[in-house]
Write an enzyme that holds these catalytic residues in place. Structure first.
Site, PDB file in Angstrom:
ATOM      1  N   TYR A  15      -7.409   3.962   9.042  1.00 43.14           N
ATOM      2  CA  TYR A  15      -7.145   4.224   7.622  1.00 43.14           C
ATOM      3  C   TYR A  15      -6.259   5.453   7.464  1.00 43.14           C
ATOM      4  O   TYR A  15      -5.259   5.427   6.725  1.00 43.14           O
ATOM      5  CB  TYR A  15      -8.458   4.418   6.871  1.00 43.14           C
ATOM      6  CG  TYR A  15      -8.278   4.963   5.474  1.00 43.14           C
ATOM      7  CD1 TYR A  15      -7.755   4.168   4.464  1.00 43.14           C
ATOM      8  CD2 TYR A  15      -8.626   6.274   5.168  1.00 43.14           C
ATOM      9  CE1 TYR A  15      -7.588   4.665   3.176  1.00 43.14           C
ATOM     10  CE2 TYR A  15      -8.460   6.772   3.894  1.00 43.14           C
ATOM     11  CZ  TYR A  15      -7.943   5.969   2.900  1.00 43.14           C
ATOM     12  OH  TYR A  15      -7.759   6.476   1.628  1.00 43.14           O
ATOM     13  N   ASN A  65      -1.174   3.115  -6.260  1.00 40.12           N
ATOM     14  CA  ASN A  65      -2.584   3.414  -6.055  1.00 40.12           C
ATOM     15  C   ASN A  65      -3.312   2.336  -5.264  1.00 40.12           C
ATOM     16  O   ASN A  65      -4.312   2.623  -4.617  1.00 40.12           O
ATOM     17  CB  ASN A  65      -3.257   3.599  -7.425  1.00 40.12           C
ATOM     18  CG  ASN A  65      -4.764   3.556  -7.341  1.00 40.12           C
ATOM     19  OD1 ASN A  65      -5.401   4.466  -6.826  1.00 40.12           O
ATOM     20  ND2 ASN A  65      -5.349   2.468  -7.839  1.00 40.12           N
ATOM     21  N   LYS A  80      -2.343   6.418   5.668  1.00 38.21           N
ATOM     22  CA  LYS A  80      -2.058   7.490   4.715  1.00 38.21           C
ATOM     23  C   LYS A  80      -1.080   8.510   5.292  1.00 38.21           C
ATOM     24  O   LYS A  80      -0.298   9.121   4.560  1.00 38.21           O
ATOM     25  CB  LYS A  80      -3.360   8.161   4.260  1.00 38.21           C
ATOM     26  CG  LYS A  80      -4.258   7.230   3.450  1.00 38.21           C
ATOM     27  CD  LYS A  80      -3.532   6.630   2.256  1.00 38.21           C
ATOM     28  CE  LYS A  80      -4.421   5.788   1.377  1.00 38.21           C
ATOM     29  NZ  LYS A  80      -3.705   5.211   0.215  1.00 38.21           N
ATOM     30  N   THR A 128     -15.920   7.436  -7.009  1.00 35.18           N
ATOM     31  CA  THR A 128     -15.414   6.126  -7.412  1.00 35.18           C
ATOM     32  C   THR A 128     -16.093   5.080  -6.531  1.00 35.18           C
ATOM     33  O   THR A 128     -17.052   5.383  -5.812  1.00 35.18           O
ATOM     34  CB  THR A 128     -13.887   6.048  -7.227  1.00 35.18           C
ATOM     35  OG1 THR A 128     -13.586   6.106  -5.820  1.00 35.18           O
ATOM     36  CG2 THR A 128     -13.182   7.191  -7.935  1.00 35.18           C
ATOM     37  N   ASP A 138      -0.320  -8.812  -6.612  1.00 33.04           N
ATOM     38  CA  ASP A 138      -0.809  -8.612  -5.254  1.00 33.04           C
ATOM     39  C   ASP A 138       0.322  -7.878  -4.542  1.00 33.04           C
ATOM     40  O   ASP A 138       1.383  -8.465  -4.288  1.00 33.04           O
ATOM     41  CB  ASP A 138      -1.110  -9.954  -4.601  1.00 33.04           C
ATOM     42  CG  ASP A 138      -1.499  -9.828  -3.130  1.00 33.04           C
ATOM     43  OD1 ASP A 138      -1.397  -8.724  -2.563  1.00 33.04           O
ATOM     44  OD2 ASP A 138      -1.889 -10.855  -2.537  1.00 33.04           O
ATOM     45  N   SER A 188      -2.266   9.213  -1.553  1.00 31.91           N
ATOM     46  CA  SER A 188      -2.665   9.366  -0.156  1.00 31.91           C
ATOM     47  C   SER A 188      -4.155   9.693  -0.142  1.00 31.91           C
ATOM     48  O   SER A 188      -4.939   9.050  -0.832  1.00 31.91           O
ATOM     49  CB  SER A 188      -1.817  10.452   0.512  1.00 31.91           C
ATOM     50  OG  SER A 188      -2.214  10.668   1.842  1.00 31.91           O
TER      51      SER A 188
END
Length: 283
Positions: free
Chosen positions: A153, A88, A157, A188, A61, A139
């Site tokens: 969000y 990632n 990044k 994805t 984690d 990113s």
């Protein structure tokens, strides 16, 4: 300790159980590398990769700094080195800035930014000792250009971009490379509930901006233009290159966004040049 010499490099990949992390792990393995596959669900990692001597599943984690140190030590003890770190692990938050709760934003920062720092700080002593390595931070198209509906969000990044720029300067004299990759929309599970939190508070005044982004995101899921398998192969090619870039945009949508933002910044800078240049002392 495993015989690491049989592998081209040893990669540590966070969030390796699924999505882009798993795809990158598979591409790295296919290219003759070993992978320390890190994630919260080691059972899922073991199921995905099977009984493979080139794969070491480790529980991680990223928000737990002690777990980050333990995962690095376990991987290093097993393979004897860590050549590539792929940060990632992360997730998104969809909603206008005003709609995004303090709790949701802080939880996202804990993973996307502070978690990345936890793992990076744990790995860098090993890479400095080797005087070699490559840190790859994931990113997003949103790390270069923010958009309505993804403001919080994108801010995480943007932080990843800044950290990578600094790491690039700090680590180059030590023989360690740093690259930030900027994927656009790839097919994805990022737009699924497993990877994307949606702000429950909806403000009608944002219907035409952030609200429109909410609607588009739902329709785009499963139809994203990017092929994650090709992204993974691009990351392997990046690591294999003699002169890897600081930034690697991935996807035509990211390339288009970068070109548009550069043009916008150039035009706005020129339009306000007189004001900008008028702020110095007159000698």
């Amino acid at each position: 300790m495993s015989e690491a010499k049989q592998f081209k490099r040893v990669w540590l990949i966070t969030g390796a159980a699924r999505g882009i992390g798993a795809q990158i792990a598979e591409a790295a393995l296919a290219s003759g590398n070993a992978v320390i596959a890190a994630g919260r669900d080691t059972a899922a990692i073991a199921t995905r990769f099977g009984d493979n001597p080139a794969v070491l599943p480790v529980r991680l984690d990223v928000t737990d700094e002690s777990q980050a140190r333990a995962a690095v030590e376990m991987g290093f003890a097993h393979f004897g080195r860590i050549d590539v770190l792929v940060n990632n692990a992360g997730f998104g938050l969809l909603g206008a800035v005003e709609e995004s709760s303090d709790q949701d934003v802080r939880r996202m920062y804990d993973t996307n930014v502070f978690g990345l720092l936890n793992v990076t700080r744990a790995v860098l002593p090993k890479m400095r000792g080797q005087r070699s390595g490559h840190v790859i931070n994931v990113s997003s198209i949103g790390g270069f250009r923010a958009s309505a509906g993804f403001g919080a969000y994108c801010s995480t990044k943007f932080a990843v971009e800044a950290l990578t720029e600094a790491l690039h300067a700090e680590l180059a004299p030590l023989g360690i490379r740093a690259t930030v990759i900027e994927p656009g929309y790839f097919r994805t599970d990022f737009l699924d509930a497993s990877s994307l939190a949606v702000a429950p508070h909806v403000i009608a005044d944002y219907a035409d901006t952030s609200g429109a982004t909410r609607a588009r995101a739902g329709g785009l899921n499963g139809k994203q233009p990017g092929d994650p398998a090709k992204l993974a192969m691009a990351v392997v090619a990046l690591v294999d290159s003699e002169k890897p870039p600081l930034r690697l945009p991935l996807g035509n949508d990211t390339l288009g966004a970068i070109e548009q933002k550069i043009a916008f910044v150039a035009a706005e800078t020129e339009a306000w040049r007189a004001v900008s240049s008028s702020t110095g002392f007159s000698e």
